[in-house]
Design an enzyme around this catalytic site. Structure first.
Site, PDB file in Angstrom:
ATOM      1  N   ASP A   1     -33.049 -84.461  48.830  1.00 22.97           N
ATOM      2  CA  ASP A   1     -32.724 -83.437  47.833  1.00 22.97           C
ATOM      3  C   ASP A   1     -33.541 -83.698  46.578  1.00 22.97           C
ATOM      4  O   ASP A   1     -33.019 -83.657  45.474  1.00 22.97           O
ATOM      5  CB  ASP A   1     -31.226 -83.434  47.537  1.00 22.97           C
ATOM      6  CG  ASP A   1     -30.803 -82.201  46.740  1.00 22.97           C
ATOM      7  OD1 ASP A   1     -31.545 -81.203  46.784  1.00 22.97           O
ATOM      8  OD2 ASP A   1     -29.753 -82.228  46.082  1.00 22.97           O
TER       9      ASP A   1
ATOM     10  N   LYS B   1     -20.046 -92.190  37.917  1.00 21.57           N
ATOM     11  CA  LYS B   1     -19.932 -90.985  38.732  1.00 21.57           C
ATOM     12  C   LYS B   1     -18.685 -91.094  39.586  1.00 21.57           C
ATOM     13  O   LYS B   1     -18.523 -92.039  40.356  1.00 21.57           O
ATOM     14  CB  LYS B   1     -21.170 -90.822  39.613  1.00 21.57           C
ATOM     15  CG  LYS B   1     -21.160 -89.514  40.375  1.00 21.57           C
ATOM     16  CD  LYS B   1     -22.539 -89.174  40.887  1.00 21.57           C
ATOM     17  CE  LYS B   1     -22.534 -87.820  41.581  1.00 21.57           C
ATOM     18  NZ  LYS B   1     -23.857 -87.433  42.033  1.00 21.57           N
TER      19      LYS B   1
ATOM     20  N   GLU C   1     -22.184 -82.748  35.385  1.00 24.75           N
ATOM     21  CA  GLU C   1     -21.399 -82.357  36.551  1.00 24.75           C
ATOM     22  C   GLU C   1     -22.351 -82.176  37.709  1.00 24.75           C
ATOM     23  O   GLU C   1     -23.296 -81.409  37.617  1.00 24.75           O
ATOM     24  CB  GLU C   1     -20.709 -81.046  36.198  1.00 24.75           C
ATOM     25  CG  GLU C   1     -19.855 -80.483  37.266  1.00 24.75           C
ATOM     26  CD  GLU C   1     -19.346 -79.109  36.864  1.00 24.75           C
ATOM     27  OE1 GLU C   1     -19.058 -78.323  37.760  1.00 24.75           O
ATOM     28  OE2 GLU C   1     -19.253 -78.834  35.655  1.00 24.75           O
ATOM     29  N   GLY C   2     -22.125 -82.932  38.768  1.00 23.80           N
ATOM     30  CA  GLY C   2     -23.013 -82.798  39.922  1.00 23.80           C
ATOM     31  C   GLY C   2     -22.278 -82.106  41.051  1.00 23.80           C
ATOM     32  O   GLY C   2     -21.101 -81.778  40.932  1.00 23.80           O
ATOM     33  N   GLY C   3     -22.986 -81.886  42.152  1.00 21.83           N
ATOM     34  CA  GLY C   3     -22.383 -81.201  43.277  1.00 21.83           C
ATOM     35  C   GLY C   3     -21.200 -81.969  43.846  1.00 21.83           C
ATOM     36  O   GLY C   3     -20.216 -81.389  44.290  1.00 21.83           O
ATOM     37  N   MET C   4     -21.307 -83.295  43.832  1.00 21.21           N
ATOM     38  CA  MET C   4     -20.259 -84.073  44.475  1.00 21.21           C
ATOM     39  C   MET C   4     -19.359 -84.800  43.503  1.00 21.21           C
ATOM     40  O   MET C   4     -18.272 -85.221  43.871  1.00 21.21           O
ATOM     41  CB  MET C   4     -20.888 -85.093  45.414  1.00 21.21           C
ATOM     42  CG  MET C   4     -21.440 -84.472  46.656  1.00 21.21           C
ATOM     43  SD  MET C   4     -22.250 -85.687  47.639  1.00 21.21           S
ATOM     44  CE  MET C   4     -20.863 -86.534  48.341  1.00 21.21           C
TER      45      MET C   4
END
Lengths: 179, 566
Positions: B220, B110, B89-92
């Site tokens: 990032d 994704k 699970e990523g930020g976006m």
């Protein structure tokens, strides 16, 4: 039903939520049952402040307290750890409990649905507590954590047929208790 | 205990095997497979059917809860892909493991998150992430296979015809890397061996250098965004905040993007529009620092404090935290971590160059070598002692030459003869001094770092005042008397020089400065004037002997003391 009995009825449900929302690595070390106990005690002391009239509202109130206690417990546990890890872990706990709030609060659009689902969960959690521990664990990993048979086998150190047997007997047990 | 009884019983073992087959069939969410299992075990149909029914009933209660907890409203349905499992699970976005039919292989898919409100900016940023990663062709950057959006799927279900943009879920498919992230590696095994860290960083910097040449800035970079594959090769992921250097920024000024431990001062200071390639260089430096020392360069008690420190404070020296790191590697790290972007490597490509030079044992670029002794005159007496003990032999040789030339001067003065030779000896004897002012990374004869510059200016001033004093005294008092008076005044000049050195190098120099001045008083007030050169020569010798023998010995004691410590 008086208030304290009501609170006690929520114990398995809160434990289930706490288990789902603590980082799995922290579960054992933090003592989920201690956090739940603390939450119920706090609720007992502050019962004057509860302003709801049904069990879904009570559950919401308890969840709020549980969430704060979970974050506090994570802080206590991590105090003295390396600052990096500490910040990361607290952030993770906060994130997952925010998510939990979003789930359960988002349901308020249809109160009757919410109440029904909530009653069902309460029942399941209570019934699971009465199962033999290995069956309850298999069901928890399968249906609450969403692991595959193989992954449960690895987690519980058993063969996949043995896990399937546990699940079958556990489901049967739940069926009988909830009938 | 139920379990043990069950496995002893033949019938139950067969049932369990059948149940396992049934469960696996149900997990694959293919109804045909479950029916097949039922046909396979005709005499167990009742039990299996019961299991299937009970399972479905419990799932109807727990599945919504589980999905809500993981924030996913069911796996997405995207044409051409069979989604297998939530991977990360990523930020976006959520990353699924999915089977990509066109390539017939399992990929990481994704898909933009749909569990929170999205705005057009988010969608644009997500698309750009996919585009940035797909533009880059480098073995250390994850390859992107496919970019798209599952718009049809969702708008069809949305009969109210709501905002189409909010419903469309953009996605992209990339290579699936099995392995741990650098973050996990650091958590599990702690700091790296310095050489391994440099090699790992070289691969990462080369990949980012390739991105920078394509004018793409990641913005990032952090250990969690670097995966380490089975061959121990790093792979950069998550260009979520990336942008083309020339492109206008989506991120508003005054907002913060990035991770505080690895973000550059310009990002921490809410100036994201200034975050160009040097911002990535800073992040790479911070990652290298953590690989070498086991901790990020700057740690605050909380988020805000960390950001403030990133803007204002200097990190502790690498060598203080991990003495095994060579000064050259530490210099590379220090240059990356400069607050002013102009002082860092202009891009990751040049960082890679210097890392390669370090690994091949070559000299670093002059701009980096400057940082090699960046700190030492200020906070390490030990480094100074180390230096003195290294050049002790040269210092003694210089002193021997100077002593002989001063004795020569003294003799010439006694016999009042050969004035030009006296000049030659007095000043020529000082030339070897300048060869003692060089450090390991000197480039040519001139000062190439700050401590060297300081030494040069002090001792050039001393020699110049010596020359000018001689000239002035010669004019005022004539040859013999002029030389004598010069050597009577010179201890004061030397005293000032030592005193100033004490401020930057090591404190006992100040004491020696005072002693020199006392000598000056004694020579002027008490000693017969004709003996001043030999007095000066004797005291010089004493000072050098103290430096070489007393200090070197003290250093040895310190080293032995350190050895005794556990």
């Amino acid at each position: 039903m008086d208030f304290d009995t009501q609170l006690d009825r929520h114990r398995p449900y809160l434990e289930m939520l706490a288990n789902m929302n603590f980082d799995r690595r922290l579960q054992g070390r933090l003592g989920v049952s201690d956090v739940v106990q603390e939450t119920l005690q706090e609720a007992h002391q502050q019962r004057e402040n509860f302003r709801g009239d049904n069990s879904a509202q009570l559950a919401g109130w308890l969840r709020q307290m549980l969430r704060n206690n979970m974050i506090d417990a994570a802080r206590r546990h991590l105090r003295g750890k390396r600052a990096v890890n500490r910040e990361r872990s607290i952030a993770a706990t906060q994130r997952s409990s925010l998510r939990l709030d979003a789930i359960l609060a988002g349901d308020d659009t249809s109160p009757s649905d919410c109440l029904m689902r909530h009653e069902q969960l309460l029942e399941v959690a209570t019934a699971m507590n009465k199962l033999p521990p290995d069956q309850a664990e298999a069901i928890r990993l399968k249906h609450l954590e969403g692991l595959s048979l193989k992954e449960i086998g690895e987690a519980m150190n058993r063969s996949t047929p043995a896990v399937a047997g546990l699940l079958h007997r556990g489901l049967k047990g739940l069926r009988e208790m909830m009938a | 205990m139920n379990d043990v009884a069950a496995s002893d019983d033949g019938h139950d073992a067969a049932l369990e095997a059948a149940l396992a087959a049934m469960e696996s069939a149900l997990e694959s969410s293919d109804p045909d497979k479950a029916d097949e299992v039922l046909r396979q075990f005709p005499d167990l149909t009742l039990e299996l059917e019961e299991y299937r029914a009970n399972r479905a009933e419990l799932e109807s209660i727990t599945q919504p809860l589980r999905e809500a907890a993981s924030g996913v409203a069911g796996p997405p349905e995207i044409e051409g892909y069979r989604v297998l499992q939530l991977h990360d699970e990523g930020g976006m976005g959520f990353i699924y493991r999915a089977h990509y039919e066109r390539l017939n292989q399992v990929v990481a898919l994704k898909v933009m998150r749909d569990d929170r409100p999205v705005c057009e900016d988010d969608i644009r940023r997500f698309r750009r992430e996919a585009r940035c990663a797909s533009d880059l062709d480098h073995p250390s950057i994850i390859s992107v296979y496919d970019i798209g959006s599952d718009a049809n799927d969702h708008t069809a279900g949305d009969s109210s015809g709501g905002n189409q943009l909010q419903q469309a879920r953009p996605f992209y498919a990339m290579e699936l890397v099995m392995g741990e992230s650098l973050k996990e590696r650091l958590e599990n095994q702690g700091k790296f061996d310095p050489h391994d860290a440099a090699e790992m960083m070289l691969a990462i910097a080369e990949a980012m250098g390739c991105a920078h040449r394509e004018q793409i800035v990641h913005r990032d970079l952090k250990p969690a965004n670097i995966l380490i594959d089975r061959h121990d090769h790093p792979r950069i992921i998550d260009f979520g905040l990336a942008r083309a250097a020339a492109e206008p920024d989506i991120v508003e000024p005054g907002t913060f993007v990035g991770t505080p431990f690895y973000c550059s001062p310009e990002q921490a200071d809410f100036r994201p529009h200034q975050a160009g390639p040097p911002a990535d260089v800073y992040s790479l430096g911070a990652i290298l620092y953590e690989m070498l020392t086991g901790q990020p360069p700057l740690l605050g008690a909380n988020y805000e404090e960390t950001l403030a420190k990133v803007c204002q404070q200097q990190p502790p020296q690498v060598s203080q935290l991990e003495p095994r790191v060579k000064p050259t590697l530490a210099a590379i790290c220090t240059r990356c971590l400069q607050k002013n972007p102009a002082d860092r490597y202009p891009n990751a490509y040049e960082l890679a160059e210097d890392l390669r030079r370090f690994l091949n044992g070559k000299k670093l670029s002059p701009l980096t070598a400057r940082f090699q002794h960046w700190h030492w005159p200020w906070n390490s007496d030990e480094a100074y002692r180390e230096r003195i003990s290294q050049i002790g032999g040269t210092l003694l040789l210089f002193q021997a030459v100077y002593l002989v030339s001063l004795i020569g001067v003294q003799l010439l003065l006694v016999y009042e003869m050969l004035e030009p030779l006296a000049w030659l000896l007095a000043l020529g004897g000082l030339v070897p001094l300048f060869f003692n002012l060089r450090t390991d990374d000197s480039q040519g004869l001139w000062a190439s770092n700050r401590p060297e510059r300081l030494l040069w200016s002090i001792w050039t001033a001393v020699v110049m005042s010596h020359l000018l004093l001689l000239a002035a005294m010669r004019i005022r008092f004539g040859y013999v008397m002029g030389f004598h008076s010069t050597y009577a005044v010179l201890p004061f000049v030397a005293g000032v020089a030592f005193f100033v050195m004490g401020a930057s190098f090591w404190r006992t120099n100040m004491l020696w400065g005072l002693l020199w001045m006392l000598l000056g008083v004694v020579v002027v007030a008490v000693v017969p004037i004709p003996w001043s050169p030999i007095c000066f020569a004797a005291f010089c010798t004493l000072a050098i002997f103290n430096l070489v023998f007393v200090q070197a010995k003290r250093r040895k004691e310190v080293a032995e003391f350190a050895k005794i410590q556990p």
